[in-house]
Design a protein around this motif. Structure first.
Motif, mmCIF file in Angstrom:
data_model
loop_
_atom_site.group_PDB
_atom_site.id
_atom_site.type_symbol
_atom_site.label_atom_id
_atom_site.label_comp_id
_atom_site.label_asym_id
_atom_site.label_seq_id
_atom_site.Cartn_x
_atom_site.Cartn_y
_atom_site.Cartn_z
ATOM 1 N N MET A 1 0.838 -1.190 0.000
ATOM 2 C CA MET A 1 0.000 0.000 0.000
ATOM 3 C C MET A 1 0.879 1.248 0.000
ATOM 4 S SD MET A 1 -3.183 -0.909 -0.084
ATOM 5 C CE MET A 1 -4.246 0.344 0.632
ATOM 6 N N PRO A 2 0.330 2.400 -0.419
ATOM 7 C CA PRO A 2 1.116 3.644 -0.394
ATOM 8 C C PRO A 2 1.404 4.095 1.031
ATOM 9 C CG PRO A 2 -1.164 4.086 -1.002
ATOM 10 C CD PRO A 2 -1.011 2.598 -1.004
ATOM 11 N N LEU A 3 2.398 4.932 1.174
ATOM 12 C CA LEU A 3 2.814 5.412 2.493
ATOM 13 C C LEU A 3 1.668 6.118 3.209
ATOM 14 C CD1 LEU A 3 5.110 5.797 4.525
ATOM 15 C CD2 LEU A 3 5.720 7.900 3.300
ATOM 16 N N SER A 4 0.838 6.852 2.469
ATOM 17 C CA SER A 4 -0.257 7.581 3.092
ATOM 18 C C SER A 4 -1.232 6.648 3.808
ATOM 19 C CB SER A 4 -1.003 8.410 2.044
ATOM 20 O OG SER A 4 -1.518 7.571 1.020
ATOM 21 N N PHE A 5 -1.429 5.455 3.272
ATOM 22 C CA PHE A 5 -2.324 4.488 3.922
ATOM 23 C C PHE A 5 -1.765 4.085 5.277
ATOM 24 C CE2 PHE A 5 -3.052 0.012 4.936
ATOM 25 C CZ PHE A 5 -4.428 -0.012 5.040
ATOM 26 N N TYR A 6 -0.474 3.741 5.319
ATOM 27 C CA TYR A 6 0.127 3.321 6.585
ATOM 28 C C TYR A 6 0.180 4.482 7.580
ATOM 29 C CZ TYR A 6 1.460 -0.826 3.935
ATOM 30 O OH TYR A 6 1.425 -1.966 3.169
ATOM 31 N N ALA A 7 0.381 5.695 7.070
ATOM 32 C CA ALA A 7 0.389 6.852 7.959
ATOM 33 C C ALA A 7 -0.978 7.038 8.611
ATOM 34 C CB ALA A 7 0.776 8.108 7.180
ATOM 35 N N GLU A 8 -2.028 6.810 7.841
ATOM 36 C CA GLU A 8 -3.378 6.936 8.391
ATOM 37 C C GLU A 8 -3.640 5.859 9.437
ATOM 38 O OE1 GLU A 8 -7.997 7.423 6.829
ATOM 39 O OE2 GLU A 8 -6.393 6.917 5.424
ATOM 40 N N GLN A 9 -3.174 4.634 9.174
ATOM 41 C CA GLN A 9 -3.342 3.558 10.146
ATOM 42 C C GLN A 9 -2.559 3.855 11.428
ATOM 43 O OE1 GLN A 9 -5.468 0.768 9.739
ATOM 44 N NE2 GLN A 9 -6.084 2.194 8.124
ATOM 45 N N TYR A 10 -1.410 4.450 11.264
ATOM 46 C CA TYR A 10 -0.585 4.834 12.416
ATOM 47 C C TYR A 10 -1.309 5.891 13.252
ATOM 48 C CZ TYR A 10 3.726 6.205 14.907
ATOM 49 O OH TYR A 10 4.681 6.474 15.856
ATOM 50 N N GLN A 11 -1.915 6.831 12.548
ATOM 51 C CA GLN A 11 -2.655 7.892 13.242
ATOM 52 C C GLN A 11 -3.834 7.315 14.023
ATOM 53 O OE1 GLN A 11 -5.127 10.524 10.863
ATOM 54 N NE2 GLN A 11 -4.296 12.313 11.947
ATOM 55 N N HIS A 12 -4.449 6.244 13.480
ATOM 56 C CA HIS A 12 -5.609 5.631 14.134
ATOM 57 C C HIS A 12 -5.208 4.546 15.127
ATOM 58 C CE1 HIS A 12 -8.228 6.884 10.455
ATOM 59 N NE2 HIS A 12 -8.021 7.894 11.300
ATOM 60 N N SER A 13 -3.906 4.462 15.409
ATOM 61 C CA SER A 13 -3.376 3.551 16.435
ATOM 62 C C SER A 13 -3.544 2.077 16.090
ATOM 63 C CB SER A 13 -4.040 3.830 17.798
ATOM 64 O OG SER A 13 -3.798 5.165 18.195
ATOM 65 N N SER A 14 -3.567 1.769 14.808
ATOM 66 C CA SER A 14 -3.574 0.362 14.415
ATOM 67 C C SER A 14 -2.245 -0.296 14.751
ATOM 68 C CB SER A 14 -3.859 0.230 12.912
ATOM 69 O OG SER A 14 -5.146 0.692 12.600
ATOM 70 N N PHE A 15 -1.188 0.494 14.814
ATOM 71 C CA PHE A 15 0.115 0.025 15.284
ATOM 72 C C PHE A 15 0.843 1.208 15.897
ATOM 73 C CE2 PHE A 15 0.594 1.256 10.867
ATOM 74 C CZ PHE A 15 1.786 1.956 10.802
ATOM 75 N N ASP A 16 1.917 0.935 16.643
ATOM 76 C CA ASP A 16 2.620 2.000 17.352
ATOM 77 C C ASP A 16 4.123 1.884 17.129
ATOM 78 O OD1 ASP A 16 3.439 -0.097 18.989
ATOM 79 O OD2 ASP A 16 1.902 0.297 20.499
ATOM 80 N N ARG A 17 4.865 2.728 17.849
ATOM 81 C CA ARG A 17 6.328 2.756 17.686
ATOM 82 C C ARG A 17 6.961 1.405 18.043
ATOM 83 N NH1 ARG A 17 9.301 7.773 18.017
ATOM 84 N NH2 ARG A 17 10.771 6.694 19.381
ATOM 85 N N ALA A 18 6.429 0.747 19.066
ATOM 86 C CA ALA A 18 6.986 -0.550 19.460
ATOM 87 C C ALA A 18 6.806 -1.576 18.346
ATOM 88 C CB ALA A 18 6.314 -1.039 20.747
ATOM 89 N N ASP A 19 5.678 -1.487 17.643
ATOM 90 C CA ASP A 19 5.435 -2.415 16.536
ATOM 91 C C ASP A 19 6.400 -2.128 15.380
ATOM 92 O OD1 ASP A 19 3.301 -3.450 18.009
ATOM 93 O OD2 ASP A 19 1.911 -1.967 17.172
ATOM 94 N N ILE A 20 6.667 -0.849 15.136
ATOM 95 C CA ILE A 20 7.623 -0.491 14.080
ATOM 96 C C ILE A 20 9.012 -1.013 14.447
ATOM 97 C CG2 ILE A 20 8.722 1.405 12.848
ATOM 98 C CD1 ILE A 20 6.188 3.053 13.308
ATOM 99 N N ALA A 21 9.380 -0.861 15.695
ATOM 100 C CA ALA A 21 10.685 -1.347 16.138
ATOM 101 C C ALA A 21 10.791 -2.855 15.986
ATOM 102 C CB ALA A 21 10.918 -0.942 17.592
ATOM 103 N N ALA A 22 9.723 -3.573 16.331
ATOM 104 C CA ALA A 22 9.727 -5.029 16.183
ATOM 105 C C ALA A 22 9.837 -5.422 14.714
ATOM 106 C CB ALA A 22 8.459 -5.615 16.797
ATOM 107 N N ALA A 23 9.144 -4.683 13.840
ATOM 108 C CA ALA A 23 9.216 -4.964 12.408
ATOM 109 C C ALA A 23 10.616 -4.718 11.871
ATOM 110 C CB ALA A 23 8.201 -4.101 11.655
ATOM 111 N N MET A 24 11.258 -3.643 12.333
ATOM 112 C CA MET A 24 12.620 -3.342 11.889
ATOM 113 C C MET A 24 13.595 -4.433 12.302
ATOM 114 S SD MET A 24 12.689 0.764 12.726
ATOM 115 C CE MET A 24 14.379 1.007 12.167
#
Length: 849
Positions: A79-102
């Protein structure tokens, strides 16, 4: 075909003169098979089921597969970056989830130079793009190495050659495969696809009128076989042998819908690579070959030739890696909420008293909601999840029909035929008292359908089509008004010729099974196997219900896609009723008792069907015998009625209905583009006892398969689940995923402009490619995405060693898991959760990461 020759010479249609190079048939067939295996098939509308469009590349890692597609197509898998940014804004995932993905990037061979802080800042600054009613336009892929000549020609001339060729191919294929929709059939329909096209195209001036000079002459000189014609065109275009596979893939993905359809045609044949797919490639290549010579376009092919031309390794950009990280972060965010909702320490409750009812539903995500509501209404009802064909590998033939319908997953073959008939509702399943009534129904049904066919033929005939409108317009005005106001009810031919009092007696029978070799012993084995795979071996309730499911819609070409995928896109009713019919046989129960499956004499098995559009459940085949406690049946129906209403109340805001009546109207509204959401939102497949999920509201996003590993010492049931239902769930999940991230290539566009073609597929408008996946209206509300594209999370409550044995034994299962096409989680008896990594190890996790 023993040898395939270079075609830089004159061709008499049968052989080549002046041979300069020889390619063996074995070499070419290997190339053609590689292309063929990459394409996923699409089933016809009557059997429309979910297909994983990436299945042909599952042996590649997820991101490697994306890079592979990018070489020869504009396909997208993120999906485009804007989609993930919107999901991030709606708390579908958080910084800890991004860190785990990295931290997981190393497992899949990726790396990023961005820090967590930089990613967070980028998401915060990204402008939220509001999605409109229109689906997003596909983005061009500027990094593509291989393009069709038509694409290159479109950029340099005023003719849109890509569309012109696609429409030409589509028009021919629609005519060739027509299944009775057209009044005038193609005169060469009896020929194989390529030979039929070659016959007509050699006289067709349409492409020459657009400027493709010499097209007819070129077609006339093509070889008689599709395979030889492919080689002929490839050599005329001077494409080096190492690029043949990639160029053919580019051709196939320029018309992905028809490629999928011809792949399906070939899967129905005994040959490994049937002629239809090769014929389509030969057709498509011919247009490019002539266009190349007409416009003087000579691709600089040599610059793309290297040791491994088929793979074209393309390093992922920082932007692409970021989007993958965010996909994985959103999946981890969902995983956290999923695991937190499960009772991972739950134990199977001890049987303190006998249940009133045990209901076995399909694993379909839509069953989760109504199962939860039924259990909330009545504590004496227990539910199970099992594949919706209930282990009955049948083809079902309705009264008056000659062609049986396969009622099982499309990857399987039916083993016997079950016929519909009228019966006297006794437990024997025989129909001696109903034979004469059945003959009367058959006679009336044949008459009704014959007249209906004649009437429709008159409506579309050259004589009747004009006078028909003049003479019956007023009558049809009233009919149109009734349909607009929803007064007609469902349009169905299910009960043609059946009186109201006979309808409850129409259903599958055991008649004719012995003649097909389905002996009494085989019937016992079917019944026993089903109960063992469900895990229902003891403590039988007074009522046991097998509840299939079906959808009810009007004016919906893709209606089969809302039915039971485990039943090949059909209603699960025949399978459920047959399962109940078998287990109501006293003789079968007697043998099962000797095998340790002791079914009480007063236990009654019922068939039922869940209407997923209205959430009503209809029950069938209650035998009229004195020992039946009809008070139990009445109580169950009352319980289900309350639960159905509660389910509708829960669904009302999801389908934007103001009242339950509005929701029910969707089932008969011929203008409704979203009669229900189907399996939109699916994201998990849970293999566990019901006690683990019973207290969780899973929001109809999880496939629920009942499984108790303590009853499966040899692991055979687990292997069956992981190699069959899990694969089907992956197909469904990937179809929804692909249709969302790239609706242009893998979806079916705007539902409001669909036109049925040949009764087997749909086109968008009056031309273009055959549509294959889900329409935009099945994924998006007009305001936001109803389906969030996440790869399937499979949660299995079983010992790790048992799961490992299945993975080691089955290459397909191992490939899907380690290459990132689904994620595997395990819950052991101690309640701890484990993640199966991309490098084939188990990592302990918890609900906070």
């Amino acid at each position: 075909m023993n040898d395939l020759y270079d075609a830089n010479c004159e061709n008499d249609g049968n052989s080549f003169a002046g041979i300069s190079r020889i390619y063996t048939a074995e070499q070419f067939n290997e190339i053609l098979k590689e292309v063929y295996d990459t394409i996923a098939p699409v089933w016809p509308l009557k059997d429309y089921v979910a297909v994983n469009p990436y299945f042909g590349i599952h042996q590649r890692r997820f991101m490697d597969a994306r890079a592979f597609l990018k070489v020869f197509s504009d396909c997208e898998m993120l999906m485009p970056l804007s989609f993930y940014a919107e999901q991030y804004q709606h708390s579908s995932f958080d910084r800890a989830d991004i860190a785990a993905a990295m931290s997981e990037l190393v497992e899949v061979g990726l790396k990023t130079h961005q820090t967590l802080e930089e990613i967070d800042a980028l998401l915060q600054s990204t402008i939220m793009e509001r999605t409109t009613l229109d689906q997003p336009a596909p983005e061009a892929n500027p990094d593509r190495c291989i393009r069709t000549i038509a694409e290159i020609g479109t950029q340099s001339t005023k003719v849109h050659w890509t569309e012109a060729i696609r429409d030409e191919v589509s028009n021919f294929c629609a005519s060739h495969y027509d299944d009775g929709q057209a009044s005038w059939q193609s005169p060469v329909k009896h020929l194989p696809l390529y030979q039929a096209w070659r016959t007509l195209a050699s006289h067709d001036r349409s492409m020459e009128s657009l400027g493709m000079i010499g097209f007819r002459g070129y077609v006339q000189h093509l070889p008689f076989t599709a395979e030889a014609a492919i080689v002929y065109s490839l050599n005329r275009m001077k494409i080096p042998l190492p690029l043949w596979s990639t160029v053919l893939l580019c051709q196939a993905f320029s018309i992905p819908g028809w490629s999928a359809w011809t792949k399906y045609q070939d899967t129905q044949k005994s040959e490994l690579t049937g002629n239809d797919f090769a014929g389509l490639l030969a057709m498509r290549l011919a247009y490019d070959a002539v266009l190349s010579e007409t416009l003087g376009i000579r691709g600089n092919w040599d610059e793309f030739v290297h040791d491994d031309a088929a793979s074209f390794p393309m390093p992922s950009s920082h932007h692409t890696v970021l989007r993958y990280i965010l996909l994985r972060a959103s999946e981890i965010g969902f995983r956290k909420s999923l695991l937190q909702s499960l009772d991972t320490n739950a134990k199977q409750p001890a049987a303190t008293s006998r249940k009133l009812t045990q209901m076995v539903f399909c694993i379909d995500v839509r069953s989760e909601r109504i199962r939860r509501q039924i259990e909330a209404v009545a504590s004496d009802v227990e539910t199970f999840g099992f594949a919706g064909f209930f282990g009955m590998p049948i083809a079902f033939t309705s009264i008056g029909e000659t062609e049986p319908v396969a009622q099982l997953p499309v990857l399987l073959k039916s083993q016997f035929e079950v016929r519909e008939g009228l019966h006297d509702r006794c437990c024997s399943g025989h129909v001696p008292k109903a034979e004469r009534a059945g003959d009367d129904v058959l006679s009336r049904r044949v008459d009704i359908r014959s007249w209906r066919t004649l009437w429709r033929g008159f409506q579309t005939s050259a004589v009747g089509c004009f006078s028909f409108v003049e003479t019956t317009g007023l009558f049809f005005g009233f009919k149109l008004l009734r349909r607009v106001l929803g007064w007609n009810g469902p349009i169905t031919s299910r009960y043609d010729g059946v009186s109201l009092e006979q309808r409850s007696n129409v259903g599958p029978t055991l008649e004719g099974l012995l003649q097909q070799g389905i002996t009494f012993e085989r019937q016992v084995a079917l019944a026993a196997g089903m109960l063992k795979n469900i895990g229902l071996l003891k403590n039988f309730a007074r009522l046991v219900v097998f509840c299939g499911h079906a959808s009810q819609t009007d004016n919906n070409p893709l209606a089969a896609g809302l039915n039971c995928g485990a039943c090949g896109g059909h209603s699960g009713e025949p399978n459920a009723r047959l399962a109940a019919l078998l287990l109501n046989q006293r003789e079968i129960r007697a043998v099962l008792r000797t095998q340790g499956i002791d079914i009480p004499d007063d236990t009654l098995f019922l068939g039922a069907v869940h209407n997923t559009t209205t959430d009503n459940i209809e029950f069938f085949d209650a035998p009229q015998e004195s020992h039946i406690n009809w008070a139990d049946v009445r109580k169950l129906k009352e319980t289900v009625a309350v639960a159905s209403e509660a389910t509708r109340q829960e669904r009302m805001p999801i389908v934007a209905s103001g009242t339950p009546a509005d929701l029910l109207l969707r089932a008969v509204d011929w203008s409704e583009v979203r009669p229900e959401w189907g399996l939109a939102g699916n994201a998990a497949f849970i293999v566990a006892p019901r006690s683990m999920t019973k207290d969780a509201n899973l929001n109809a996003r999880s496939f629920l398969h009942s499984y108790d590993h303590t009853l499966d010492a040899d692991g055979k049931v687990l292997e069956l689940i992981m190699t069959a239902p899990m694969i089907v769930a992956n197909w469904i999940n990937m179809q929804y995923y692909a249709s969302t991230v790239d609706n242009h290539h893998f979806g079916s566009g705007n539902k409001t402009v669909h036109n049925v073609v040949g009764r087997f597929g749909v086109l968008s408008g009056n031309g273009g490619d055959l549509m294959t996946g889900l329409p935009w209206q099945s994924l998006h509300t007009g305001d936001h995405y109803q389906h969030l594209p996440l790869r399937l999370q499979v949660v299995i409550a079983a010992p790790l060693i048992a799961i490992d044995r299945v993975i080691e034994k089955n290459d397909l299962v191992a490939s899907l898991i380690t290459n990132g096409w689904l994620h595997l989680l395990a819950i052991e008896g101690d309640g701890f959760s484990y993640r199966y990594t991309a490098i084939g190890t188990w990592e302990k996790i918890d609900g906070t990461r």
